[in-house]
Design an enzyme around this catalytic site. Structure first.
Site, PDB file in Angstrom:
ATOM      1  N   THR A  14       0.807  -1.247   0.016  1.00 29.86           N
ATOM      2  CA  THR A  14       0.047   0.076  -0.232  1.00 29.86           C
ATOM      3  C   THR A  14       0.899   1.363  -0.044  1.00 29.86           C
ATOM      4  OG1 THR A  14      -1.464  -1.208   1.208  1.00 29.86           O
ATOM      5  CG2 THR A  14      -1.883   1.174   1.174  1.00 29.86           C
ATOM      6  N   LYS A 107       8.649   1.797  12.190  1.00 28.37           N
ATOM      7  CA  LYS A 107       8.772   1.971  13.548  1.00 28.37           C
ATOM      8  C   LYS A 107       9.358   0.881  14.352  1.00 28.37           C
ATOM      9  CE  LYS A 107       4.671   0.927  12.024  1.00 28.37           C
ATOM     10  NZ  LYS A 107       3.512   1.547  11.132  1.00 28.37           N
ATOM     11  N   VAL A 134       6.148   7.705  12.541  1.00 26.33           N
ATOM     12  CA  VAL A 134       5.283   7.992  13.847  1.00 26.33           C
ATOM     13  C   VAL A 134       4.177   8.863  13.212  1.00 26.33           C
ATOM     14  CG1 VAL A 134       5.569   9.161  15.952  1.00 26.33           C
ATOM     15  CG2 VAL A 134       7.465   7.853  15.152  1.00 26.33           C
ATOM     16  N   GLY A 136       1.845   8.718  10.961  1.00 23.75           N
ATOM     17  CA  GLY A 136       1.678   8.729   9.594  1.00 23.75           C
ATOM     18  C   GLY A 136       1.993  10.236   8.934  1.00 23.75           C
ATOM     19  N   GLY A 189      -6.346  -0.750   4.563  1.00 28.00           N
ATOM     20  CA  GLY A 189      -5.037  -0.546   4.595  1.00 28.00           C
ATOM     21  C   GLY A 189      -4.363   0.233   5.706  1.00 28.00           C
ATOM     22  N   ASP A 203       2.316  -1.380  18.328  1.00 28.77           N
ATOM     23  CA  ASP A 203       2.677  -0.232  17.173  1.00 28.77           C
ATOM     24  C   ASP A 203       2.897   1.212  17.876  1.00 28.77           C
ATOM     25  OD1 ASP A 203       2.727   0.596  14.337  1.00 28.77           O
ATOM     26  OD2 ASP A 203       1.031   1.776  15.271  1.00 28.77           O
ATOM     27  N   LYS A 207       6.308   3.689  18.340  1.00 30.78           N
ATOM     28  CA  LYS A 207       6.321   5.000  17.939  1.00 30.78           C
ATOM     29  C   LYS A 207       6.500   5.857  19.311  1.00 30.78           C
ATOM     30  CE  LYS A 207       2.923   4.203  14.354  1.00 30.78           C
ATOM     31  NZ  LYS A 207       1.473   3.879  13.952  1.00 30.78           N
ATOM     32  N   GLY A 304      -2.562   4.791   6.570  1.00 30.35           N
ATOM     33  CA  GLY A 304      -2.834   4.694   5.067  1.00 30.35           C
ATOM     34  C   GLY A 304      -2.020   5.080   3.931  1.00 30.35           C
TER      35      GLY A 304
HETATM   36  N1  HSE Z   1      -0.929   0.386  11.330  1.00 30.38           N
HETATM   37  C1  HSE Z   1      -0.546   1.650  11.730  1.00 30.38           C
HETATM   38  C2  HSE Z   1      -1.907   2.180  12.360  1.00 30.38           C
HETATM   39  C3  HSE Z   1      -0.030   2.203  10.600  1.00 30.38           C
HETATM   40  O1  HSE Z   1      -2.900   1.793  12.325  1.00 30.38           O
HETATM   41  O2  HSE Z   1      -1.337   3.573  12.559  1.00 30.38           O
HETATM   42  C4  HSE Z   1       0.842   3.444  10.497  1.00 30.38           C
HETATM   43  O3  HSE Z   1       1.873   3.271  11.306  1.00 30.38           O
END
Ligand code: HSE
Length: 437
Positions: A14, A107, A134, A136, A189, A203, A207, A304
């Site tokens: 993606t 990350k 971090v 997006g 995505g 996640d 970050k 995304g």
């Molecule tokens: N899976 C992560 C989220 C993607 O949902 O924020 C972006 O780092």
């Protein structure tokens, strides 16, 4: 004009496909900004045949991202493979050692190996850029690393996982089940390859560890993060929070305390009227509190293809604009040897308000027993509510307590005591309340 900047992209999922499309669609504008062309000359992905909406037939294909990373035909290696070990780690290391600049959205890799990789980048005099790792598309790395030099940060916190915020938002707004919301987040995505990384907080923790290092000038300590995910959050919690004037968000918080730095990731009650409570869906937000600036809040798309590609392309453009003797500074804001050791504050000494939801037997003495355990632990209550929402049987009640500021240790002792007293018919739910403007 200077010679073109030659890009090798590893990983065409993606994000990788979005990066390739943005570089194609914005080629003219980027050339005007950077004073040179930016050209994708090499790529690596498992499936050569897939239609990614961009013609990459002019690029050299590599089966092995490590071989691409070493290729003398590139100047910048863009790592979008993901994962903290394996091909991602090996290829970034190989690219830096080959003297290539690196851009990554990874990350997990930075949280675990960022310092070692930064040392190689320093030694080789190349850039390791990771804005997309971090929050997006939010430019929080640049903000902490460059714009806030001279500020001392006291707390940095935020919504760092788009998937979790998307799930919590839809659970609250539409009453949809956790599982259905997660399926949609995957389809859009947003989620990691293994979505438990999103929903269990890993996640966000990765970050947060990067933000902590940048904010406090400390070595990354990704293993020293208190972590709870959102999989235990129920519609009953969401409704109770709303009744009491709160909204539940998965926050990552790093805070300077007298005993060290607290790093914690957990579902959090934030006042409904606070700005961070208005951050919905896949949007992320990062609040930074400093001595000079006061409080800064950045918010924007957090996951995304396009959000991540925006940050990756910004990092590539920075490299395209850099010249020998004119390039941005150290990876984590200061040379690795200048990063201070991380001093961990114990979670038990965390101070704050708490929301406690108990499912209890509906019988005499239960309320009094709960109140006694609170008083014995010196916990002062802001409110206490009893109702029948969320109970499975007519012989049960829900009791919701909101405490004034107390400590984690006191709350754990009190809840353990209530559990031992035999008043509960289900697991207690404890959610921390965060001060937020
Ligand atoms: N899976 C992560 C989220 C993607 O949902 O924020 C972006 O780092």
């Amino acid at each position: 004009m200077t010679h073109p900047l030659r890009i090798g992209i590893a990983g065409l999922g993606t994000v990788g496909a979005s990066v390739a499309r943005v570089l194609r669609d914005k080629a003219g504008e980027l050339t005007r900004q950077c004073g040179r062309d930016i050209v994708v000359t090499a790529v690596s992905a498992r499936d050569r045949g897939r239609d990614r909406g961009v013609d990459l037939s002019g690029a050299t294909w590599f089966d092995d991202p490590v071989e691409l990373a070493k290729s003398p035909d590139i100047n910048v290696f863009v790592e979008l493979v993901g994962g903290e070990e394996g091909a991602a780690r090996a290829s970034v290391k190989a690219a830096l050692e080959a003297g290539h600049h690196v851009v990554t959205a990874n990350k997990a890799l930075l949280a675990r190996h960022g310092l070692a990789l930064a040392e190689i980048a320093e030694k080789k005099g190349v850039l390791l850029n990771y804005e997309a790792a971090v929050a997006g598309g939010i430019p929080v790395i640049k903000t902490l690393r460059e714009a806030l030099a001279g500020n001392s940060v006291t707390r940095v916190f935020g919504i760092l996982n788009g998937t979790c915020n998307y799930i919590l938002t839809r659970m609250e707004a539409e009453g949809i089940s956790f599982a259905d919301c997660l399926t949609d987040a995957q389809r859009l995505g947003y989620a990691e390859a293994d979505p438990t990384f999103d929903i269990e907080g890993n996640d966000t923790a990765h970050k947060l560890s990067i933000l902590t290092s940048l904010a406090f000038g400390t070595r990354i300590a990704a293993g020293d993060i208190y972590m709870e995910g959102i999989s235990n959050i129920t519609q009953a919690d969401i409704r109770a929070a709303a009744e009491l004037g709160y909204r539940i968000k998965l926050l990552g918080v790093a805070q300077l305390t007298e005993s060290g730095i607290e790093q914690r990731v957990h579902p959090t009650m934030v006042p409904t009227a606070s700005v961070i409570a208005q951050v919905h869906g896949v949007t992320n937000a990062v609040a930074i509190e400093t001595d000079i600036l006061g409080e800064l809040l950045l918010s924007g798309p957090g996951a995304g293809g396009n959000a991540t590609a925006s940050a990756v392309v910004g990092d590539i453009a920075d490299i395209a604009k850099s010249r020998p003797g004119f390039q941005h500074g150290p990876v984590f804001g200061r040379p690795v040897k200048e990063l201070k050791p991380y001093k961990k504050a114990q979670m038990r000494s965390h101070a704050g308000g708490y929301f406690i939801r108990l499912t209890v037997h509906d019988r005499a003495g239960v309320f009094a027993g709960i109140a006694k355990r609170m008083a014995d632990n010196d916990i002062s209550l802001e409110s206490i509510v009893q109702h029948s929402d969320g109970v499975a049987k007519a012989t049960e009640k829900t009791v919701i307590l909101v405490t004034h500021e107390t400590t984690e240790a006191a709350v754990r002792r009190a809840v353990d005591g209530i559990t031992k007293d035999g008043h509960l018919t289900d697991k207690p739910q404890v959610i921390r309340i965060e001060r937020a403007g």
